[in-house]
Write an enzyme that holds these catalytic residues in place. Sequence first.
Site, PDB file in Angstrom:
ATOM      1  N   PRO A   2       1.841   0.497  58.080  1.00 35.30           N
ATOM      2  CA  PRO A   2       2.336  -0.132  59.297  1.00 35.30           C
ATOM      3  C   PRO A   2       1.871   0.597  60.546  1.00 35.30           C
ATOM      4  O   PRO A   2       1.973   1.810  60.645  1.00 35.30           O
ATOM      5  CB  PRO A   2       3.859  -0.034  59.175  1.00 35.30           C
ATOM      6  N   GLU A   3       1.387  -0.192  61.482  1.00 35.87           N
ATOM      7  CA  GLU A   3       1.115   0.310  62.822  1.00 35.87           C
ATOM      8  C   GLU A   3       2.345  -0.002  63.669  1.00 35.87           C
ATOM      9  O   GLU A   3       3.351  -0.482  63.161  1.00 35.87           O
ATOM     10  CB  GLU A   3      -0.138  -0.362  63.386  1.00 35.87           C
ATOM     11  N   HIS A  93       8.517   2.451  42.328  1.00 36.19           N
ATOM     12  CA  HIS A  93       8.321   3.148  43.599  1.00 36.19           C
ATOM     13  C   HIS A  93       9.461   2.935  44.590  1.00 36.19           C
ATOM     14  O   HIS A  93       9.280   3.122  45.788  1.00 36.19           O
ATOM     15  CB  HIS A  93       6.983   2.743  44.212  1.00 36.19           C
ATOM     16  N   ARG A 111       2.329   4.697  47.700  1.00 34.24           N
ATOM     17  CA  ARG A 111       1.395   5.818  47.830  1.00 34.24           C
ATOM     18  C   ARG A 111       2.062   7.100  48.322  1.00 34.24           C
ATOM     19  O   ARG A 111       1.434   8.158  48.330  1.00 34.24           O
ATOM     20  CB  ARG A 111       0.239   5.407  48.761  1.00 34.24           C
ATOM     21  N   LYS A 154     -15.221  13.617  76.155  1.00 32.25           N
ATOM     22  CA  LYS A 154     -15.100  13.284  74.733  1.00 32.25           C
ATOM     23  C   LYS A 154     -16.374  12.601  74.242  1.00 32.25           C
ATOM     24  O   LYS A 154     -16.758  11.550  74.739  1.00 32.25           O
ATOM     25  CB  LYS A 154     -13.896  12.369  74.486  1.00 32.25           C
TER      26      LYS A 154
END
Length: 278
Positions: A2-3, A93, A111, A154
């Site tokens: 998730p973002e 899980h 994960r 950068k």
Amino acid sequence: MPELPEVETIKNMVKGVLLDSIIEKAEIRQRKFREEIPQNFAQIVEKQKVVALRRIAKYMLIDLSNGYTVIWHFGMSGKFRIFAAKPEVLGKHDHVIITTDKGVLVYNDTRRFGLITYCETAKISENHLLGKLGLDPWDEKLTAEYLLAKLKNKKQPIKLGLLDQEIICGIGNIYASEILYKARIRPDREGDSIKKTEAEKIVLYTREILQKAIEAGGSTIHDFKNPDGDTGYFQNQLCVYGKSGERCPDCVCNLKTGGIKKIVQGSRSTFFCETLQK
DNA sequence: AGTGAGGCCTGAAAGC
DNA sequence: TGCTTTCAGGCCTCAC
């Protein structure tokens, strides 16, 4: 996985079970995540009232009545499901089960890149996970000038700059490609090559795309499910992510140019249109 | 200091 | 069919 929009979606959906509830039990079936869940985690949260739910970057925060805040990160595969009562059969899980007087949250994380810990609410800004984060996309301090200052000197590609959580926090791999597409900026441009008008577009589209994604309940590419078990819908509005070889929605060219390109940056996939992004 | 590669984990999908 | 390789919404650590 998730973002920011997906975490915001999760936060909004667990509100009913968590906000103003009393945490009766925290059952931990697996402690090993990105960081180990502290041994006294259950002791800290049990019998406490949830006084607020917040999101900082991709972290969900649960403020408790005893002056502690739970810090919850979903990594790549973390998700909640909501139940009225604890399910009799749990999945392989299903690692953490939070029971409140309003319902049950089951945290599943295949994960185990997620993270669950706590800290004193008053010391959040000093926390090693939260203290160094950059600006929230809607922070008014996020301006073209701020971004240009952060990108100065950068040499890293701008795409990696957008993924840098110490500059703007909350952008992940899907939305970084989408933002640069809307801003018409090639993802492999060096950070310090970004001009002021381009920085303005990045700020504008970061907000616009993330806002639309929140409204759509996030994106489901592989397996994102919100706590009701439904997918998000923003993937239907994605322009370039995961669409290599296809024609981008705004493109004026034909497929002879090869369509949307996929490249690898910082060992993550990036998608862009060579015709429109300069 | 800044950057790129590798690692953490598991499972689905693609390749052979 | 079955085995192997690649890839995945994140992020940290370690070399150079």
